[in-house]
Design an enzyme around this catalytic site. Sequence first.
Site, PDB file in Angstrom:
ATOM      1  N   SER A  46      -2.545   2.133  -0.328  1.00  0.00           N
ATOM      2  CA  SER A  46      -3.414   2.832   0.613  1.00  0.00           C
ATOM      3  C   SER A  46      -4.188   1.817   1.437  1.00  0.00           C
ATOM      4  CB  SER A  46      -4.386   3.741  -0.146  1.00  0.00           C
ATOM      5  OG  SER A  46      -5.238   4.427   0.739  1.00  0.00           O
ATOM      6  N   GLU A  47      -4.382   2.135   2.723  1.00  0.00           N
ATOM      7  CA  GLU A  47      -5.064   1.195   3.619  1.00  0.00           C
ATOM      8  C   GLU A  47      -6.492   0.884   3.204  1.00  0.00           C
ATOM      9  OE1 GLU A  47      -3.191   4.025   6.709  1.00  0.00           O
ATOM     10  OE2 GLU A  47      -3.182   3.923   4.531  1.00  0.00           O
ATOM     11  N   ASN A  48      -7.107   1.779   2.437  1.00  0.00           N
ATOM     12  CA  ASN A  48      -8.495   1.551   2.058  1.00  0.00           C
ATOM     13  C   ASN A  48      -8.639   0.660   0.826  1.00  0.00           C
ATOM     14  OD1 ASN A  48      -7.444   3.617   0.465  1.00  0.00           O
ATOM     15  ND2 ASN A  48      -9.425   4.570   0.149  1.00  0.00           N
ATOM     16  N   GLY A  49      -7.534   0.080   0.346  1.00  0.00           N
ATOM     17  CA  GLY A  49      -7.638  -0.945  -0.682  1.00  0.00           C
ATOM     18  C   GLY A  49      -7.281  -0.541  -2.087  1.00  0.00           C
TER      19      GLY A  49
END
Length: 209
Positions: A46-49
């Site tokens: 996921s792009e949010n880490g």
Amino acid sequence: MPWSRDDMAHKAATEMRDGFYVNLGIGIPTLVANYIPEDVDVALQSENGMLGMGPFPYPGEEHPDLINAGKQTVTELPNTSYFSSANSFAMIRGGHINLTILGAMEVSQTGDIANWMIPGKMVKGMGGAMDLVAGVQRVVVIMEHVNKNGEPKLLKNCNLPLTGTKCVDRIITDLGVFDVTSKGLMLIEIAPDVRVEQILDQSEAMIIL
């Protein structure tokens, strides 16, 4: 009958390969996580880490800090890892993600994709879409074949602002599966009881049979 959203997600899940790092977009693509084959081990990124996302939690078991890029609550796995958003995008931009499955508002016959905004409508931002289509090794789009007005979403040229050009490899709609080629969109699978004529009538793009 055209495929349902779950049918399309199940079809998209067959794109998974053992050992893949996979990023799922917002909307229908989030359903793909429900249909990953049991014998295939993949890590959802996921792009949010977050790397190694588990399934959606049962009601009452949600954790407010465990969310995906679409702000949906998820669960963690024993091998889940966390890192900054900057590191997450470095994975994407560095070509380390094998597959991304995205939604779209339009896709052109040359593989251009428009999926981040409609002019005049409020959007929070482009998210990670532009990085994903530029940096991920394989891009698969999953979407309905026509929009809410009954207009084709497979076009000769996209009308909406582009997310990326010549980046889509495969398109899965409720009517069929298409591969992007240099000559147009090649129809490789058709939904049960859907006629080829229906696909041609509801597509502006060049469809190769």
